[in-house]
Design a protein around this motif. Structure first.
Motif, mmCIF file in Angstrom:
data_model
loop_
_atom_site.group_PDB
_atom_site.id
_atom_site.type_symbol
_atom_site.label_atom_id
_atom_site.label_comp_id
_atom_site.label_asym_id
_atom_site.label_seq_id
_atom_site.Cartn_x
_atom_site.Cartn_y
_atom_site.Cartn_z
ATOM 1 N N TYR A 246 0.835 -1.205 0.000
ATOM 2 C CA TYR A 246 0.000 0.000 0.000
ATOM 3 C C TYR A 246 0.866 1.251 0.000
ATOM 4 O O TYR A 246 1.843 1.334 0.728
ATOM 5 C CB TYR A 246 -0.905 0.007 1.234
ATOM 6 C CG TYR A 246 -1.909 1.136 1.277
ATOM 7 C CD1 TYR A 246 -2.802 1.349 0.234
ATOM 8 C CD2 TYR A 246 -1.977 1.984 2.368
ATOM 9 C CE1 TYR A 246 -3.738 2.374 0.290
ATOM 10 C CE2 TYR A 246 -2.912 3.006 2.434
ATOM 11 C CZ TYR A 246 -3.790 3.199 1.387
ATOM 12 O OH TYR A 246 -4.715 4.217 1.432
ATOM 13 N N LEU A 247 0.495 2.194 -0.836
ATOM 14 C CA LEU A 247 1.008 3.555 -0.935
ATOM 15 C C LEU A 247 2.091 3.713 -2.007
ATOM 16 O O LEU A 247 2.687 2.754 -2.482
ATOM 17 C CB LEU A 247 1.500 4.099 0.410
ATOM 18 C CG LEU A 247 0.399 4.255 1.466
ATOM 19 C CD1 LEU A 247 0.999 4.602 2.828
ATOM 20 C CD2 LEU A 247 -0.608 5.309 1.047
ATOM 21 N N ASN A 248 2.273 4.957 -2.330
ATOM 22 C CA ASN A 248 3.210 5.425 -3.340
ATOM 23 C C ASN A 248 3.905 6.601 -2.670
ATOM 24 O O ASN A 248 3.301 7.281 -1.837
ATOM 25 C CB ASN A 248 2.382 5.872 -4.557
ATOM 26 C CG ASN A 248 3.177 6.431 -5.701
ATOM 27 O OD1 ASN A 248 4.071 7.254 -5.525
ATOM 28 N ND2 ASN A 248 2.824 6.026 -6.900
ATOM 29 N N TYR A 249 5.153 6.843 -2.993
ATOM 30 C CA TYR A 249 5.811 8.010 -2.405
ATOM 31 C C TYR A 249 4.931 9.254 -2.539
ATOM 32 O O TYR A 249 4.804 10.052 -1.611
ATOM 33 C CB TYR A 249 7.152 8.258 -3.099
ATOM 34 C CG TYR A 249 8.295 7.478 -2.503
ATOM 35 C CD1 TYR A 249 9.191 8.074 -1.633
ATOM 36 C CD2 TYR A 249 8.478 6.129 -2.798
ATOM 37 C CE1 TYR A 249 10.249 7.354 -1.074
ATOM 38 C CE2 TYR A 249 9.516 5.404 -2.242
ATOM 39 C CZ TYR A 249 10.404 6.025 -1.389
ATOM 40 O OH TYR A 249 11.436 5.317 -0.825
ATOM 41 N N THR B 269 1.747 9.651 -2.639
ATOM 42 C CA THR B 269 0.563 9.714 -1.777
ATOM 43 C C THR B 269 0.839 10.503 -0.506
ATOM 44 O O THR B 269 -0.046 11.172 0.031
ATOM 45 C CB THR B 269 0.080 8.305 -1.384
ATOM 46 O OG1 THR B 269 0.364 7.374 -2.413
ATOM 47 C CG2 THR B 269 -1.406 8.303 -1.068
ATOM 48 N N PHE B 270 2.077 10.409 -0.027
ATOM 49 C CA PHE B 270 2.433 11.080 1.215
ATOM 50 C C PHE B 270 2.349 12.599 1.099
ATOM 51 O O PHE B 270 2.305 13.290 2.122
ATOM 52 C CB PHE B 270 3.835 10.653 1.666
ATOM 53 C CG PHE B 270 3.861 9.286 2.284
ATOM 54 C CD1 PHE B 270 3.823 9.123 3.655
ATOM 55 C CD2 PHE B 270 3.898 8.151 1.492
ATOM 56 C CE1 PHE B 270 3.826 7.854 4.226
ATOM 57 C CE2 PHE B 270 3.905 6.880 2.049
ATOM 58 C CZ PHE B 270 3.861 6.732 3.418
ATOM 59 N N MET C 41 -1.501 13.121 1.973
ATOM 60 C CA MET C 41 -1.206 12.958 3.393
ATOM 61 C C MET C 41 -0.328 14.046 4.002
ATOM 62 O O MET C 41 0.073 13.927 5.160
ATOM 63 C CB MET C 41 -0.509 11.609 3.598
ATOM 64 C CG MET C 41 -1.340 10.418 3.168
ATOM 65 S SD MET C 41 -0.332 8.912 3.140
ATOM 66 C CE MET C 41 -1.598 7.646 3.244
ATOM 67 N N TRP D 1 -4.178 9.430 10.681
ATOM 68 C CA TRP D 1 -3.375 8.238 10.394
ATOM 69 C C TRP D 1 -3.981 6.989 11.042
ATOM 70 O O TRP D 1 -3.964 5.904 10.466
ATOM 71 C CB TRP D 1 -1.935 8.438 10.889
ATOM 72 C CG TRP D 1 -1.020 8.893 9.796
ATOM 73 C CD1 TRP D 1 -0.452 10.122 9.637
ATOM 74 C CD2 TRP D 1 -0.565 8.102 8.687
ATOM 75 N NE1 TRP D 1 0.314 10.151 8.504
ATOM 76 C CE2 TRP D 1 0.281 8.927 7.910
ATOM 77 C CE3 TRP D 1 -0.780 6.794 8.282
ATOM 78 C CZ2 TRP D 1 0.898 8.471 6.737
ATOM 79 C CZ3 TRP D 1 -0.168 6.336 7.118
ATOM 80 C CH2 TRP D 1 0.664 7.167 6.358
ATOM 81 N N GLU E 196 -6.589 5.674 8.882
ATOM 82 C CA GLU E 196 -6.061 5.061 7.662
ATOM 83 C C GLU E 196 -5.464 3.686 7.936
ATOM 84 O O GLU E 196 -5.619 2.756 7.142
ATOM 85 C CB GLU E 196 -5.008 5.961 7.021
ATOM 86 C CG GLU E 196 -4.652 5.588 5.595
ATOM 87 C CD GLU E 196 -5.803 5.792 4.620
ATOM 88 O OE1 GLU E 196 -5.724 5.247 3.501
ATOM 89 O OE2 GLU E 196 -6.783 6.496 4.963
ATOM 90 N N PRO F 5 2.706 -1.798 4.193
ATOM 91 C CA PRO F 5 2.578 -0.380 3.859
ATOM 92 C C PRO F 5 3.938 0.313 3.751
ATOM 93 O O PRO F 5 4.862 0.015 4.519
ATOM 94 C CB PRO F 5 1.790 0.180 5.042
ATOM 95 C CG PRO F 5 2.198 -0.687 6.185
ATOM 96 C CD PRO F 5 2.449 -2.066 5.615
ATOM 97 N N SER G 66 8.042 13.866 -1.038
ATOM 98 C CA SER G 66 8.041 12.697 -1.925
ATOM 99 C C SER G 66 9.154 12.790 -2.953
ATOM 100 O O SER G 66 9.861 11.808 -3.225
ATOM 101 C CB SER G 66 6.692 12.578 -2.634
ATOM 102 O OG SER G 66 5.647 12.408 -1.702
ATOM 103 N N THR H 170 -1.033 1.540 -5.466
ATOM 104 C CA THR H 170 0.083 2.488 -5.574
ATOM 105 C C THR H 170 -0.364 3.819 -6.161
ATOM 106 O O THR H 170 0.369 4.476 -6.883
ATOM 107 C CB THR H 170 1.199 1.880 -6.441
ATOM 108 O OG1 THR H 170 0.631 1.441 -7.697
ATOM 109 C CG2 THR H 170 1.854 0.694 -5.759
#
Length: 734
Positions: free
Chosen positions: A124-127, A129-130, A134, A142, A145, A157, A192, A433
Motif C-alpha cells: 500500500y502507498l506510493n511516495y 501519496t504522502f 497525506m 493516520w 487510515e 505499507p 516525496s 500504488t
C-alpha cells in the motif's frame, strides 16, 4: 540435565511465552480495532488467534450469540471483521462515505467461514501519496487510515513519514552544520520528490519543529502497523546527498542530475565511492536504532532521472552497491523497488539494462512493484522481472486529481489472471500504488477484495453488494446509475491510450484551446452517456437523504457532469470570440463563470471537496506564524503551480474543490475573458504571451497570500444537486 537439553528446553519455554504474548497482541489489537469502529457492538465480538496455514487466513463463526473472529494476525482479524460487516451486516467503510448502521441484534453466521489469501504480500502507498493526500495528516487521521488498511487486508505499507529527521541526525554525525543542510530539505508538501532524489530545498527551509513532531508521528504509525501484524517498508539510501557534500567531502565522486521540471540539479554520490556504502550503512543503522526494522527497504535510484550511463555492466555494479549498503547494516535486508522507471522511461530501460539492474541482487533479496500494471503490465515484457518476486499494483490516480475514472474490470480480474498465468513466475502479492487517495472508492473496495480469492471477481454480483452496503439498500434506480457508471467513467477502451482521468477545462490555465498540458480534458467516454447515471441518482435522492455514501456519489457524479459540460461552454465562448460575435461571446462567457459558481456551491456541501480543510490542516501543523505561513504556501502551491510561477508542472495536481474554484480558477478565467473582450471591442489585441506572463504573476501572488477558507460545509448536497439538475438537464440533452 545436560547443557544441550537445557538449551532446547529454554528455547521451548521461550517459544511458548512468545507465542502466548503474540496471541494476546492479536486479540488485544483486534478488539481495540472493533472498539474504534463499532463501539456499541464491541461486546458482541470475540477475537481469537489461530494459526492453521502458511499464508494469512481468517475464520468467522457464531458461537453463543457472539461473532467469533479468528485470524493468524491483526490484519487477518481485521479482514474477518470487514468480511462480516460487508457480507452479513451490509456495511461499508471508505474514505468517501461510511455506512455502519448495524442492527441491535447482529446477524448470525450460519456456518463457519474460512478464507486464505493467495497473496503473501499486500502492498500500500506510493511516495507521492504522502504529499498529494497525506501532507498534513495528524495521528487521528493516520489511525483511521491504518484501520482502513487492516480492514482491507494490507500488510505491507510504505512508511516514510518523518524520514527527514533520521537523515538530519546522520548528517549531523558526519559533521554537517545546520547551515550546510538548510537548502537540502524541502518544504513538507514536497518530501516525496526530495526522498526520491528529484529536488532539494523547494518549499523550505524546513523547521526543526516539523522534523521532531513528524518523527514522533512515525513512531506511532509504525507501532500500530506492527502491532496489527503489518511489515512496514522503510527507506534506504539511494545516493542522493546535499549540495554541501562536495565541501564537506571534497574527494567524493559526485554526479549531478536534473529532474527537468524547473528545479535545480541534485547531487548523487557515485556508488563506487567508498562513502556510498558507509552512508547507506549509517542511515540504516540509525533508522533501526530509532525505529526498528522489518527488513524491507524502499530505494529508487533513478526515479524519473536517467542514469549517466547505459552499459549493462555498470548498471549491474551500481545496483549491487545499492543493495550492499543495505546488506552491511542488515544482512536480512530486502530491497523493495518501485518499477515506475521501467514504465516511464522505457526508451532507456531496454531488456539488457533492466535485466542488468535486477539480476545484480539475489532473487530473494528484492521485490519489484509493477507500479501501474492496470495501465501497462511491465512484467509481460521483462520476463516477470527476470525471476524476482513482484507485486501486481494498481496506480489509477495521478496527482490526487478529482475525477471519476478507473478500469473496473481490470481491478476485478487482473490479479487473478496474472496469478494463473505460468509466465508470471514469482507473483507474490497485490498492491495499491495510487498517487492520491480519497476519491473513486469503488475501485479500491473492488481491488482489495482480491486479497482473499484467487478467482476473477464477478462484477455484476459484486456491484449489487457494493451498492447495498454503501447506501443501505438497492433499488432499480441506483442499480441503473451504477450500470451506467461502469460502462462510462469506469471503462477504458482497449483501442485508446488513456493513462488517467480527465480534468475540467475550468482547471486549465486559460487558453483558446480545449486543454492545457496537465489539465487534459480527454475523456474515456462520451459525455452524454454519463447523463443517465446523474438522472437516476437525482431521482433516487429522496430515499437516501441519510446515506453518507449516496450523498457523496450524488455530488461526485453531478460534479463530473458539470465539469465535462464546461468544455462545451468554453469552446462555444472561444468560437464566438473567433467569429467576432460580441453578443454570443458575452452570453457564453457569462454561462461559463456561472457554471464555476454552481460547481463551487455544489462542492461546498461536502467536506471531501473543501479547499479550506486542506489549508487549515496545513496551518495547524505550524507553531509560529512563519511556520504556519510556510505550510499554507506549500499547500496552495502544490495543487496549483506545483513549483514556482514558471514550473511546467502547473495544474498537475489540480483539484475541483470549493474555494479553489471561486478564488483561483474563476478569477483567472475572468481575467482572460476581460482580455478577449478588449480585443473584441478593438481596444487591445490579444497577446497570449503577455497574458500568460501576467497570469503567472497573479497565480504566484495567490499562492503566497494569506487567506482563510471555509472549513465547514454549507447547504444540502441533495437540494443543490436537484437544483442544478433542474437548471442544466435540458441544456445538456440538446
Amino acid at each position: 540435565m545436560n547443557l544441550n537439553f537445557k538449551k532446547l528446553f529454554s528455547a521451548f519455554v521461550a517459544s511458548l511465552t512468545m507465542g502466548a504474548a503474540f496471541s494476546q497482541t492479536v486479540e488485544k489489537e483486534g478488539m481495540a480495532l472493533v472498539q474504534r469502529l463499532v463501539p456499541a457492538h464491541a461486546k458482541d465480538f470475540v477475537i481469537k488467534k489461530i494459526d492453521k496455514g502458511d499464508k494469512d487466513h481468517f475464520e468467522i463463526q457464531s458461537v453463543n450469540n457472539k461473532i467469533v473472529l479468528s485470524g493468524n494476525n491483526g490484519v487477518s482479524v481485521a479482514s474477518a471483521l470487514y468480511h462480516y460487516l460487508t457480507e452479513y451486516a451490509h456495511c461499508q467503510v471508505t474514505w468517501n462515505g461510511t455506512q455502519l448502521n448495524l442492527p441491535k441484534t447482529l446477524p448470525k453466521v450460519p456456518t463457519k467461514v474460512r478464507k486464505d489469501t493467495p497473496y503473501e504480500l499486500r502492498y500500500y502507498l506510493n511516495y507521492c501519496t504522502f504529499n498529494y493526500s497525506m501532507s498534513w495528516w495528524d495521528w487521528s487521521r493516520w489511525e483511521k487510515e491504518i484501520d482502513w488498511m487492516a480492514l482491507h487486508g494490507i500488510n505491507m505499507p510504505l512508511a516514510i513519514t518523518g524520514e527527514e529527521y533520521t537523515w538530519y541526525l546522520v548528517y549531523k554525525e558526519l559533521g554537517f552544520t545546520d547551515n550546510d543542510l538548510k537548502d537540502f530539505f524541502t518544504g513538507p508538501a514536497y518530501f516525496s520528490w526530495f526522498w526520491m532524489g528529484n529536488m532539494d530545498g523547494w518549499g523550505g527551509p524546513l523547521p526543526m519543529n516539523w522534523m521532531r513532531t513528524h518523527f514522533d508521528l512515525q513512531k506511532k504509525i509504525l507501532q500500530r502497523e506492527r502491532a496489527l501484524g503489518m511489515r512496514p517498508v522503510l527507506p534506504a539510501f539511494t545516493g542522493h546527498v546535499p549540495a554541501s557534500f562536495k565541501n564537506r567531502f571534497p574527494q567524493a565522486k559526485l554526479k549531478t542530475t536534473n529532474w527537468k521540471n524547473g528545479f535545480a540539479d541534485t547531487y548523487i554520490l557515485d556508488a563506487e565511492d567508498p562513502m556510498f556504502a558507509r552512508i547507506g550503512k549509517l542511515f540504516l543503522q540509525k533508522q533501526t536504532q530509532l525505529l526498528g526494522t522489518d527488513h524491507l527497504y524502499s530505494a529508487d535510484t533513478f526515479n524519473e532521472n536517467e542514469p549517466p550511463f547505459d552499459e549493462p555492466e555498470k548498471l549491474s555494479k551500481l545496483s549491487a552497491k545499492v543493495y550492499d549498503g543495505m546488506r552491511q547494516a542488515d544482512p536480512s535486508a530486502v530491497w523493495v523497488m518501485q518499477g515506475w522507471l521501467f514504465y516511464s522511461d522505457r526508451k532507456f530501460w531496454r531488456a539488457p539494462q533492466t535485466e542488468a539492474l535486477l539480476k545484480a541482487v539475489p532473487d530473494d533479496k528484492m521485490i519489484i512493484l509493477d507500479l501501474a500494471t492496470e495501465i501497462e503490465p511491465v512484467w509481460k515484457r521483462t520476463s516477470a522481472f527476470y525471476g524476482k518476486p513482484w507485486i501486481w499494483s494498481m496506480l489509477n490516480n495521478f496527482g490526487g486529481n478529482t475525477n471519476l475514472f478507473g478500469r473496473l474490470e481490470s481491478a476485478a480480474s487482473g490479479p487473478a489472471l496474472a496469478l494463473k498465468d505460468p509466465n508470471s513466475k514469482r507473483l507474490t502479492g497485490i498492491g495499491l500504488t495510487m498517487e492520491g487517495i480519497e476519491q473513486n472508492p469503488v475501485l479500491y473496495e473492488l481491488f482489495t477484495d482480491n486479497t482473499w480469492t484467487d478467482k476473477l471477481i464477478d462484477t455484476d454480483q459484486w456491484m449489487n453488494r457494493y451498492i447495498r452496503n454503501r447506501y443501505g439498500a438497492t433499488e432499480p434506480l441506483t442499480l441503473s446509475a451504477w450500470n451506467t457508471l461502469r460502462n462510462t467513467v469506469y471503462t477504458v477502451p482497449k483501442d485508446k491510450y488513456i493513462r488517467d482521468g480527465a480534468e475540467s477545462i475550468i482547471q486549465a490555465r486559460p487558453t483558446l484551446d480545449s486543454a492545457s498540458r496537465w489539465a487534459s480534458t480527454k475523456l474515456n467516454y462520451e459525455p452524454k452517456k454519463l447523463l443517465p447515471a446523474w438522472k437516476a441518482l437525482v431521482e433516487a435522492a429522496p430515499k437516501y437523504t441519510n446515506s453518507d455514501g449516496f450523498k457523496y456519489d450524488l455530488v461526485d457524479v453531478t460534479r463530473q457532469v458539470l465539469a465535462n459540460h464546461a468544455l462545451t461552454v468554453q469552446q462555444a465562448m472561444v468560437s464566438a470570440y473567433r467569429r467576432k460575435d460580441v453578443a454570443e461571446f458575452n452570453k457564453q462567457s457569462a454561462k461559463f463563470i456561472q457554471l464555476i459558481d454552481d460547481l463551487d456551491r455544489l462542492l461546498a456541501t461536502r467536506t471531501d471537496f473543501l479547499l479550506g480543510k486542506w489549508v487549515s490542516e496545513a496551518r495547524a501543523c505550524g507553531i509560529t506564524e512563519p511556520e504556519k505561513a510556510l505550510y499554507e504556501r506549500n499547500a496552495k502551491d502544490l495543487i496549483t503551480l506545483w513549483g514556482d510561477k514558471d514550473c511546467p508542472l502547473n495544474e498537475y495536481a489540480c483539484r475541483q474543490w470549493s474555494g479553489l474554484l471561486t478564488d483561483f480558477y474563476k478569477p483567472r478565467w475572468k481575467k482572460f475573458i476581460t482580455h478577449l473582450s478588449a480585443d473584441l471591442r478593438g481596444e487591445k489585441a490579444l497577446d497570449m504571451a503577455a497574458f500568460t506572463k501576467e497570469i503567472k504573476d497573479w497565480e504566484w501572488n495567490w499562492v503566497t497570500a494569506r487567506k482563510d477558507y471555509p472549513t465547514k460545509t454549507t447547504g444540502s448536497s441533495v437540494a443543490v444537486a436537484q437544483q442544478l439538475y433542474s437548471s442544466y438537464w435540458k441544456t445538456l440533452n440538446e
